[in-house]
Enzyme design. Sequence first.
Site, PDB file in Angstrom:
ATOM      1  N   GLN A 244     -10.195 -12.381   1.968  1.00  0.00           N
ATOM      2  CA  GLN A 244     -11.329 -11.535   1.597  1.00  0.00           C
ATOM      3  C   GLN A 244     -12.031 -12.105   0.368  1.00  0.00           C
ATOM      4  O   GLN A 244     -11.559 -13.061  -0.250  1.00  0.00           O
ATOM      5  CB  GLN A 244     -10.832 -10.121   1.277  1.00  0.00           C
ATOM      6  CG  GLN A 244      -9.822 -10.068   0.146  1.00  0.00           C
ATOM      7  CD  GLN A 244      -8.959  -8.842   0.178  1.00  0.00           C
ATOM      8  OE1 GLN A 244      -9.296  -7.833   0.755  1.00  0.00           O
ATOM      9  NE2 GLN A 244      -7.790  -8.911  -0.469  1.00  0.00           N
ATOM     10  N   ASP A 318       1.467  -5.968  -0.142  1.00  0.00           N
ATOM     11  CA  ASP A 318       0.029  -6.222  -0.121  1.00  0.00           C
ATOM     12  C   ASP A 318      -0.220  -7.569   0.519  1.00  0.00           C
ATOM     13  O   ASP A 318       0.434  -8.560   0.169  1.00  0.00           O
ATOM     14  CB  ASP A 318      -0.556  -6.181  -1.540  1.00  0.00           C
ATOM     15  CG  ASP A 318      -2.074  -6.064  -1.536  1.00  0.00           C
ATOM     16  OD1 ASP A 318      -2.757  -7.041  -1.126  1.00  0.00           O
ATOM     17  OD2 ASP A 318      -2.592  -5.002  -1.916  1.00  0.00           O
ATOM     18  N   ASP A 370      -1.757   3.200   0.382  1.00  0.00           N
ATOM     19  CA  ASP A 370      -2.987   2.999  -0.393  1.00  0.00           C
ATOM     20  C   ASP A 370      -3.757   1.817   0.182  1.00  0.00           C
ATOM     21  O   ASP A 370      -3.949   0.794  -0.465  1.00  0.00           O
ATOM     22  CB  ASP A 370      -2.622   2.757  -1.861  1.00  0.00           C
ATOM     23  CG  ASP A 370      -3.842   2.713  -2.775  1.00  0.00           C
ATOM     24  OD1 ASP A 370      -4.904   3.215  -2.359  1.00  0.00           O
ATOM     25  OD2 ASP A 370      -3.725   2.168  -3.884  1.00  0.00           O
TER      26      ASP A 370
END
Length: 516
Positions: A244, A318, A370
């Site tokens: 990203q 993550d 999250d």
Amino acid sequence: MENEGIRKTKAIYWASGIVSICGIIFEVLFGAAGSYILGDGVKQYTLTISLFLTGMGIGASVSEKVTKNLIVSFIWIELLIGLIGGLSVFILFGVTAFLGEGTDAFFLYAVTAIVGALTGVELPILIRKANEIGETLSRSTARVLFSDYAGGLIGGLLFVYLLRPQLGLVKTAFVVALVNVIVALWLIVYFKDEIKSLKKHAAAGITVFIFLLSGVFWGEEMAFSFEQKLYRDPIVFSENTNYQQIILTKEQGDLRMFLDGQLQFSSADEYRYHETLVHPAMAGAERRENILILGGGDGLAIRELRKYDEVKQITLVDLDPRVVELAKENPSIAELNGHAFEDERVQVINQDAFNFMEKSSDLYDVILVDLPDPNNESLNKLYTLEFYQLIRNHLPPGGTIMVQSTSPTFATEVYWSIDKTIQAAGLNTANLHVDVPSFGDWGFVLASREKRSLSELDIEVETKFLTEEVLNGLGAFGKDIDSSITDENGKEVKLEINTLINPNLIQKYEKAWTTY
């Protein structure tokens, strides 16, 4: 003459392989640019690849009319691809910044089709030229197509593993365009004895080369000024990772992080979000020793968890290691998260959350989800029944789960569909939403095997925002955003469960956020 013919034929085969590499890179580059600027990666890759291939078909058909001056025609096609393709992403950022939504999509799709059409003209011309030199049709076609397909594989690998992460979108477009122009100049040298007005073609090629080379050095800086207009505050950090684009902005002490253009936090009010994410789940859990965070690479949820002395292990999963590295290394983020990653109880695993949940055999007292909103296929799987079933299987009796669930105000049907999907996994849910000024009204779903009421939860640690009274009020939803959803005709909307086989949440999410 025979040796000369062989030499020129080999040049044609090499040219076909190289321009094929460039073609596939432009094809996936347009998809990546569309995904970043327009969102919904699957949709953008589907549209750009379809348009590119359609353009190639049109170009192949048009190539029938090119029967003379084949090498000169090919040279000018490469120069046009270089100019249009090289400037494409640079101009796209400018169109997005100055002309806004709708125009940028039209521009991207038009450029994709045009470059596709020019690419479609290339191979038939090269095949025809090889035949003209003396190769048989079957041999020239087979070899040119082999070069094309092999070049496609190389181009795709180069884009994924080298160009996009190392150069970014703008510079990649200019570099690949330069390769097209270099091929054109190379063929000018190889076929100089056949080219009339040689100096004119060479001068044009050199001019385009110098122009694109300047884009390599200064185009990204100018595009950065365009991109700056997309953000409210000055950009202080920008990096393209393997997964990203990370952007940090800062103005008057307000630090903001954006991932692929989507706001992740604002330092001015993130505590409202993270206190709501963490403390209700911690208050509802019977044990609070082993905690799992899916997402949360900024470390802000860890900061809140460190307020509990009984926590023995915090596992953070993550996908992008650069987000975690930035949260450790960037002084502003590290200060904001209280140097969370220096805590010996924290273990970081860089892995896809779905894959981690499939392979892990551990149980967790509290699981905090999250993750970014379900705006594409890869994120949608993290909001499916199958994913919530995996999470449930890692939750012991007395454990709790908190899931960030987008905005019930801006995406009401999406929020309540997430809630229903979690319930379908065999979990009881409690619903709450909080006003975060930088985000707006934001929703969460508290889930557990047992029934939980917000009124039963005690906030035992120090907070800036959340109290027991406030928490109880977060469970109240206005009539316009509660679970009784109706369409524009007043007919009740039946909520659907989101699954891997039927990923209905993406379309709902995209439709809901188009007006915001």
